[in-house]
Design a protein around this motif. Structure first.
Motif, PDB file in Angstrom:
ATOM      1  N   SER A  14      51.217  42.046  38.203  1.00  0.00           N
ATOM      2  CA  SER A  14      50.862  41.255  37.023  1.00  0.00           C
ATOM      3  C   SER A  14      51.258  39.808  37.251  1.00  0.00           C
ATOM      4  N   GLY A  15      50.727  38.903  36.403  1.00  0.00           N
ATOM      5  CA  GLY A  15      51.128  37.507  36.443  1.00  0.00           C
ATOM      6  C   GLY A  15      50.229  36.592  37.232  1.00  0.00           C
ATOM      7  N   ASN A  16      49.058  37.066  37.657  1.00  0.00           N
ATOM      8  CA  ASN A  16      48.140  36.203  38.403  1.00  0.00           C
ATOM      9  C   ASN A  16      47.578  35.101  37.506  1.00  0.00           C
ATOM     10  N   GLY A  17      47.296  33.946  38.116  1.00  0.00           N
ATOM     11  CA  GLY A  17      46.700  32.823  37.401  1.00  0.00           C
ATOM     12  C   GLY A  17      45.676  32.142  38.284  1.00  0.00           C
ATOM     13  N   GLU A  54      43.062  36.112  37.506  1.00  0.00           N
ATOM     14  CA  GLU A  54      43.800  37.011  36.615  1.00  0.00           C
ATOM     15  C   GLU A  54      43.293  38.443  36.694  1.00  0.00           C
ATOM     16  N   TYR A  55      42.042  38.618  37.134  1.00  0.00           N
ATOM     17  CA  TYR A  55      41.463  39.961  37.256  1.00  0.00           C
ATOM     18  C   TYR A  55      42.171  40.810  38.304  1.00  0.00           C
ATOM     19  N   ASP A  59      45.359  41.325  38.224  1.00  0.00           N
ATOM     20  CA  ASP A  59      46.478  42.006  37.560  1.00  0.00           C
ATOM     21  C   ASP A  59      46.171  43.500  37.439  1.00  0.00           C
ATOM     22  N   ASP A  97      48.401  44.757  32.063  1.00  0.00           N
ATOM     23  CA  ASP A  97      48.327  43.623  31.153  1.00  0.00           C
ATOM     24  C   ASP A  97      49.725  43.120  30.821  1.00  0.00           C
ATOM     25  N   ASN A  98      49.973  41.856  31.142  1.00  0.00           N
ATOM     26  CA  ASN A  98      51.213  41.195  30.733  1.00  0.00           C
ATOM     27  C   ASN A  98      52.461  42.018  31.050  1.00  0.00           C
ATOM     28  N   THR A 152      45.000  47.854  33.739  1.00  0.00           N
ATOM     29  CA  THR A 152      43.683  47.229  33.758  1.00  0.00           C
ATOM     30  C   THR A 152      42.724  48.125  34.547  1.00  0.00           C
TER      31      THR A 152
END
Length: 452
Positions: free
Chosen positions: A285-288, A292-293, A295, A298-299, A306
């Motif tokens: 998690s935490g991709n930017g 973000e796909y 991840d 979720d969060n 996901t």
């Protein structure tokens, strides 16, 4: 993370590699090690990595991720660290805590320095030599952990600049020799250039020579598969080259999509399973930055997978169905704790020394129409218990397709039994197990918990 295209190969070196790798003495091994192009634990049991990357250096508060990653069946976690060149340095005490978290959650820990990413093309990237300086600083917390820790010297240490990529082999060999001279006996993992994707085949061509530079013969090569590997034939060709050459390889990163193209994750996972190669997906998690796909949850919520998370953990050739826990945690090289029928080898399965009752409660934590993710919390009663069993029958013909943290028997009428590591609960204590179900999510389940 990664980028780019393809070209080149090697032939005579392939034959030399095969001969050299076979000749490596097993006696040189300490902890996780290489023999005949395969990866083994100290006890001689082969180990195939199935895991994910976790971006610890940017999200140090999310230590729960280790337990959540394990809960979905992984046997390995690749942990992102910084040596302080580009991000805040992860010091010795932090790294010691990470290793402890890996061990608490029965995970093999691959530690990597991320600051080297894209050197020669990425402004401010660290050199491999700087990465080695960092590992040497950490020597006091790494020594003695060879059964549990692999050292991934530097993430994607070169971009696509031809002048710097040309130095990959000599610089990587020098880094390996420095670590060995400093007394490190861990298995070492080295990433390919070209943002990890080796489209120039620089790692593939020079792998035999780089392997030969390690006096212990315990170097593992890591390929990152993104857009360059959009064709199944490209995936197969690259992986088979290393296997046929007798050179140890792991797929150190891959995704289901990427900004540089659409990798063929189905072939990547299927070929890894066919060839007995490890794989580590990017990322928990935490991709930017537009990706973000990638991840898997979720969060950082381990209960909220996901579509990528469901694919890598529970799809064909996924982690849950193919991972085998490292035997260093079971003490038995001939068994897989993940398939333990539910008895603790240290206790008599017919007795409960802690006489007491238990209760179980069900929650649906994910629902996508044709399937769902369920979680059951087991709580001991007024006395301690040493093992538990939960039974239920789905009301609408649903069935369990995959599960974790319990041994499952049956699909529509289900028995879930504790494993050796989560059966013992003190009075009032709880543990949880989960599963992926087929069909529509039930509104509720009638559960029976027993401690027979």
């Amino acid at each position: 993370m990664s980028n780019r295209l393809a070209v080149a190969a090697a032939t005579i070196l392939v034959l030399l590699a095969s001969v050299f790798v076979t000749a490596q003495p097993a006696s040189a091994a300490t902890g996780i090690h290489v023999r005949n192009g395969r990866i083994y634990e100290a006890n001689g049991q082969e180990f195939v990595m199935r895991g994910v990357s976790h971006a610890h250096t940017w999200y140090p508060q999310h230590t729960r991720a280790f337990a959540d990653i394990k809960s979905h069946g992984a046997n390995t976690v690749r942990v992102v660290l910084s040596n302080g060149v580009r991000w805040s340095k992860n010091g010795p005490s932090d790294v010691a805590d990470i290793i402890s978290l890996c061990k608490q959650n029965r995970l093999i820990c691959m530690l990597e320095v991320h600051d080297t990413t894209g050197y020669g093309e990425q402004s401010g990237a660290a050199t491999l030599d700087q990465a080695v300086d960092y590992w040497i600083e950490l020597k006091s917390v790494l020594q003695g952990q060879e059964d549990y820790v692999l050292i991934n010297i530097g993430n994607e240490p070169y971009g696509n600049n031809a002048a710097t990529v040309a130095n990959w082999a000599s610089d990587t060999s020098a880094a390996i020799r420095r670590l060995r001279a400093a007394g490190f006996e861990h298995a070492i993992v080295v990433d390919a250039p070209n943002w990890g994707q080796d489209w120039s085949h620089t790692m593939r061509t020079n792998a035999a020579d780089v392997y030969a530079s390690d006096p212990t013969g315990n170097t593992i090569f890591s390929i990152h598969m993104y857009g360059v590997y959009s064709q199944g034939s490209t995936v197969t060709s690259y992986l088979e080259h290393f296997v046929n050459a007798g050179l140890p390889l792991v797929i150190g990163e891959f995704g289901h999509d990427h900004s540089d193209g659409n990798p063929d994750e189905d072939t990547i996972m299927a070929e890894a399973e066919r060839l007995g190669l490890g794989y580590i997906g990017w990322s928990w998690s935490g991709n930017g930055g537009g990706v973000e796909y990638l991840d898997m949850v979720d969060n950082f919520d381990g209960d909220s997978l996901t579509s990528w998370g469901r694919r890598i953990f529970y799809g064909p050739n996924g982690i849950s169905g193919t991972a085998r826990e490292a035997t260093v945690y079971s003490g038995d090289p001939g068994t897989d704790p993940g398939t333990d029928p539910g008895t603790d080898p240290g206790t008599d399965p017919g007795t409960d020394p802690g006489t007491g009752a238990c209760s179980a409660a069900y929650t649906t934590v994910g629902d996508w129409g044709s399937g769902f993710q369920g979680e059951v919390t087991v709580t001991a009663g007024s006395s301690a218990i040493s093992h538990w069993k939960v039974t239920w029958t789905f009301p609408g013909g649903q069935s369990v397709s995959h599960g974790w943290n319990a041994a499952f028997n049956g699909s529509s009428s289900v028995t879930a039994t504790s494993l050796s590591y989560n059966g013992q609960l003190g009075a009032g204590q709880s543990t949880a197990f989960g599963f992926i179900g087929s069909g529509s999510a039930p509104g509720a389940l009638t559960l029976t918990c027993s401690v027979d």
